[in-house]
Write a protein that holds these residues in place. Structure first.
Motif, PDB file in Angstrom:
ATOM      1  N   VAL A  60      -4.288  -7.413   5.632  1.00  0.00           N
ATOM      2  CA  VAL A  60      -4.326  -6.088   6.255  1.00  0.00           C
ATOM      3  C   VAL A  60      -5.196  -6.250   7.491  1.00  0.00           C
ATOM      4  CG1 VAL A  60      -5.045  -3.679   6.022  1.00  0.00           C
ATOM      5  CG2 VAL A  60      -4.047  -4.887   4.055  1.00  0.00           C
ATOM      6  N   GLN A  61      -4.604  -6.032   8.650  1.00  0.00           N
ATOM      7  CA  GLN A  61      -5.331  -6.196   9.908  1.00  0.00           C
ATOM      8  C   GLN A  61      -5.389  -4.865  10.637  1.00  0.00           C
ATOM      9  OE1 GLN A  61      -3.590  -9.021  12.621  1.00  0.00           O
ATOM     10  NE2 GLN A  61      -5.333  -8.944  13.999  1.00  0.00           N
ATOM     11  N   VAL A  62      -6.587  -4.501  11.067  1.00  0.00           N
ATOM     12  CA  VAL A  62      -6.792  -3.271  11.826  1.00  0.00           C
ATOM     13  C   VAL A  62      -7.060  -3.689  13.267  1.00  0.00           C
ATOM     14  CG1 VAL A  62      -8.066  -1.103  11.983  1.00  0.00           C
ATOM     15  CG2 VAL A  62      -7.766  -2.219   9.749  1.00  0.00           C
ATOM     16  N   TYR A  63      -6.037  -3.506  14.097  1.00  0.00           N
ATOM     17  CA  TYR A  63      -6.109  -4.005  15.481  1.00  0.00           C
ATOM     18  C   TYR A  63      -7.347  -3.534  16.228  1.00  0.00           C
ATOM     19  CZ  TYR A  63      -1.120  -5.324  15.276  1.00  0.00           C
ATOM     20  OH  TYR A  63       0.084  -5.882  14.968  1.00  0.00           O
ATOM     21  N   ASP A  64      -7.580  -2.209  16.230  1.00  0.00           N
ATOM     22  CA  ASP A  64      -8.604  -1.679  17.125  1.00  0.00           C
ATOM     23  C   ASP A  64     -10.031  -1.790  16.586  1.00  0.00           C
ATOM     24  OD1 ASP A  64      -7.981   0.325  15.268  1.00  0.00           O
ATOM     25  OD2 ASP A  64      -8.165   1.952  16.719  1.00  0.00           O
ATOM     26  N   THR A  65     -10.197  -2.338  15.374  1.00  0.00           N
ATOM     27  CA  THR A  65     -11.555  -2.619  14.891  1.00  0.00           C
ATOM     28  C   THR A  65     -11.841  -4.117  14.903  1.00  0.00           C
ATOM     29  OG1 THR A  65     -10.977  -2.881  12.558  1.00  0.00           O
ATOM     30  CG2 THR A  65     -11.495  -0.628  13.321  1.00  0.00           C
ATOM     31  N   GLY A  66     -10.794  -4.916  15.058  1.00  0.00           N
ATOM     32  CA  GLY A  66     -10.969  -6.358  14.985  1.00  0.00           C
ATOM     33  C   GLY A  66     -11.153  -6.853  13.566  1.00  0.00           C
ATOM     34  N   GLY A  67     -10.904  -5.979  12.601  1.00  0.00           N
ATOM     35  CA  GLY A  67     -11.098  -6.318  11.200  1.00  0.00           C
ATOM     36  C   GLY A  67      -9.830  -6.788  10.526  1.00  0.00           C
ATOM     37  N   GLN A  68     -10.025  -7.650   9.535  1.00  0.00           N
ATOM     38  CA  GLN A  68      -8.895  -8.175   8.781  1.00  0.00           C
ATOM     39  C   GLN A  68      -9.348  -8.450   7.356  1.00  0.00           C
ATOM     40  OE1 GLN A  68      -6.214 -11.209  10.485  1.00  0.00           O
ATOM     41  NE2 GLN A  68      -6.987 -12.533   8.860  1.00  0.00           N
ATOM     42  N   ALA A  69      -8.510  -8.115   6.389  1.00  0.00           N
ATOM     43  CA  ALA A  69      -8.783  -8.397   4.985  1.00  0.00           C
ATOM     44  C   ALA A  69      -7.641  -9.252   4.448  1.00  0.00           C
ATOM     45  CB  ALA A  69      -8.890  -7.107   4.186  1.00  0.00           C
ATOM     46  N   ALA A  70      -7.978 -10.431   3.965  1.00  0.00           N
ATOM     47  CA  ALA A  70      -6.995 -11.324   3.346  1.00  0.00           C
ATOM     48  C   ALA A  70      -7.313 -11.385   1.850  1.00  0.00           C
ATOM     49  CB  ALA A  70      -7.068 -12.712   3.964  1.00  0.00           C
ATOM     50  N   ASP A  89       2.205 -13.833   2.383  1.00  0.00           N
ATOM     51  CA  ASP A  89       3.506 -13.355   1.915  1.00  0.00           C
ATOM     52  C   ASP A  89       3.839 -12.001   2.524  1.00  0.00           C
ATOM     53  OD1 ASP A  89       4.357 -15.415  -0.081  1.00  0.00           O
ATOM     54  OD2 ASP A  89       2.412 -14.875  -0.955  1.00  0.00           O
ATOM     55  N   LEU A  90       2.799 -11.200   2.780  1.00  0.00           N
ATOM     56  CA  LEU A  90       3.006  -9.869   3.350  1.00  0.00           C
ATOM     57  C   LEU A  90       1.800  -9.498   4.207  1.00  0.00           C
ATOM     58  CD1 LEU A  90       5.026  -7.493   3.288  1.00  0.00           C
ATOM     59  CD2 LEU A  90       3.689  -6.550   1.407  1.00  0.00           C
ATOM     60  N   ALA A  91       2.058  -8.972   5.402  1.00  0.00           N
ATOM     61  CA  ALA A  91       0.977  -8.564   6.304  1.00  0.00           C
ATOM     62  C   ALA A  91       1.255  -7.157   6.829  1.00  0.00           C
ATOM     63  CB  ALA A  91       0.859  -9.535   7.476  1.00  0.00           C
ATOM     64  N   PHE A  92       0.221  -6.340   6.822  1.00  0.00           N
ATOM     65  CA  PHE A  92       0.266  -5.000   7.403  1.00  0.00           C
ATOM     66  C   PHE A  92      -0.697  -4.988   8.566  1.00  0.00           C
ATOM     67  CE2 PHE A  92       1.229  -4.438   2.912  1.00  0.00           C
ATOM     68  CZ  PHE A  92       2.361  -3.630   2.963  1.00  0.00           C
ATOM     69  N   ARG A  93      -0.232  -4.517   9.734  1.00  0.00           N
ATOM     70  CA  ARG A  93      -1.083  -4.468  10.915  1.00  0.00           C
ATOM     71  C   ARG A  93      -0.876  -3.136  11.624  1.00  0.00           C
ATOM     72  NH1 ARG A  93       0.710  -9.911  10.547  1.00  0.00           N
ATOM     73  NH2 ARG A  93      -1.042 -11.356  10.564  1.00  0.00           N
ATOM     74  N   ALA A  94      -1.996  -2.498  11.995  1.00  0.00           N
ATOM     75  CA  ALA A  94      -1.928  -1.214  12.702  1.00  0.00           C
ATOM     76  C   ALA A  94      -3.323  -0.884  13.220  1.00  0.00           C
ATOM     77  CB  ALA A  94      -1.437  -0.103  11.774  1.00  0.00           C
ATOM     78  N   ASN A  95      -3.410   0.170  14.005  1.00  0.00           N
ATOM     79  CA  ASN A  95      -4.700   0.720  14.412  1.00  0.00           C
ATOM     80  C   ASN A  95      -5.279   1.530  13.258  1.00  0.00           C
ATOM     81  OD1 ASN A  95      -4.972  -0.299  17.060  1.00  0.00           O
ATOM     82  ND2 ASN A  95      -3.582   1.268  17.837  1.00  0.00           N
ATOM     83  N   LEU A  96      -6.563   1.765  13.307  1.00  0.00           N
ATOM     84  CA  LEU A  96      -7.260   2.494  12.262  1.00  0.00           C
ATOM     85  C   LEU A  96      -6.624   3.851  11.984  1.00  0.00           C
ATOM     86  CD1 LEU A  96      -9.632   2.706  10.291  1.00  0.00           C
ATOM     87  CD2 LEU A  96     -11.022   3.568  12.197  1.00  0.00           C
ATOM     88  N   SER A  97      -6.258   4.595  13.018  1.00  0.00           N
ATOM     89  CA  SER A  97      -5.713   5.936  12.807  1.00  0.00           C
ATOM     90  C   SER A  97      -4.440   5.891  11.966  1.00  0.00           C
ATOM     91  CB  SER A  97      -5.469   6.653  14.130  1.00  0.00           C
ATOM     92  OG  SER A  97      -4.437   6.035  14.872  1.00  0.00           O
ATOM     93  N   ALA A  98      -3.587   4.893  12.168  1.00  0.00           N
ATOM     94  CA  ALA A  98      -2.344   4.794  11.386  1.00  0.00           C
ATOM     95  C   ALA A  98      -2.658   4.550   9.912  1.00  0.00           C
ATOM     96  CB  ALA A  98      -1.460   3.682  11.937  1.00  0.00           C
ATOM     97  N   PHE A  99      -3.607   3.646   9.624  1.00  0.00           N
ATOM     98  CA  PHE A  99      -3.970   3.393   8.230  1.00  0.00           C
ATOM     99  C   PHE A  99      -4.574   4.638   7.584  1.00  0.00           C
ATOM    100  CE2 PHE A  99      -4.034  -1.240   9.397  1.00  0.00           C
ATOM    101  CZ  PHE A  99      -3.033  -1.624   8.521  1.00  0.00           C
ATOM    102  N   LEU A 100      -5.401   5.368   8.325  1.00  0.00           N
ATOM    103  CA  LEU A 100      -5.982   6.601   7.788  1.00  0.00           C
ATOM    104  C   LEU A 100      -4.908   7.647   7.524  1.00  0.00           C
ATOM    105  CD1 LEU A 100      -9.198   6.921   9.991  1.00  0.00           C
ATOM    106  CD2 LEU A 100      -9.063   6.268   7.570  1.00  0.00           C
ATOM    107  N   GLN A 101      -3.925   7.737   8.402  1.00  0.00           N
ATOM    108  CA  GLN A 101      -2.834   8.696   8.206  1.00  0.00           C
ATOM    109  C   GLN A 101      -2.002   8.340   6.979  1.00  0.00           C
ATOM    110  OE1 GLN A 101      -1.037   8.458  12.085  1.00  0.00           O
ATOM    111  NE2 GLN A 101      -2.208  10.194  12.862  1.00  0.00           N
TER     112      GLN A 101
END
Length: 159
Positions: A60-70, A89-101
């Motif tokens: 899970v990568q949060v583009y605008d925070t520079g954070g990533q959780a593997a 096997d699976l990656a989710f990437r977005a800005n923080l606002s999208a994950f919060l929504q």
């Protein structure tokens, strides 16, 4: 979530991601896997979905925070990956606002995906299993299971 509150679409300033990318990433994975394991223990995650995730790796990568959780799901537990190797096997990437929504169910992941605000890469079948698992979570079950704080805490002054 309060019906009167909506999370706007936003993007954090670029310098935040540049700083965040330089910080250790393992705390994100530890926090996320702790939350996922708690949800599983509370019975909020369907057992059949968890079984399908056995041995799979996720990012899970949060583009605008520079954070990533593997992390991975193995032996009935979500486990952080401190040194992820290879393609997940699976990656989710977005800005923080999208994950919060998505987390607050303000937006559906499909809508964000088709609007190119959420990137989902990897095993399509696994992605569908995860999406359906998250959709199946009944957030109203969570509130009664959270511990209640006492009305007065001994370390807080009542003056």
């Amino acid at each position: 979530m309060d019906q009167g509150f909506t999370i706007p679409k936003f993007q954090l300033p670029g310098f935040i991601a540049r700083i965040g990318e330089k910080l250790p990433q393992w705390p994100h994975a530890v926090a996320l896997t702790t939350a996922l394991n708690a949800a599983a223990k509370l019975g909020l995650l369907p057992e059949d979905s968890l079984a399908a995730m056995e041995g799979k790796t996720f990012v899970v990568q949060v583009y605008d925070t520079g954070g990533q959780a593997a992390f991975t799901y193995r032996g009935g537990f979500f486990r952080p990956l401190f040194r992820p190797a290879g393609t997940p096997d699976l990656a989710f990437r977005a800005n923080l606002s999208a994950f919060l929504q998505v987390a607050t169910r303000q937006e559906d992941p499909d809508t964000l995906f088709f609007n190119r605000e959420l990137s989902i890469e990897g095993d399509t079948e696994l992605g569908l299993i995860v999406k359906n698992m998250l959709d199946a979570i009944d957030l109203s079950q969570l509130k009664p299971r959270l511990p209640q704080l006492p009305r007065s805490l001994p370390f807080i002054s009542q003056r």
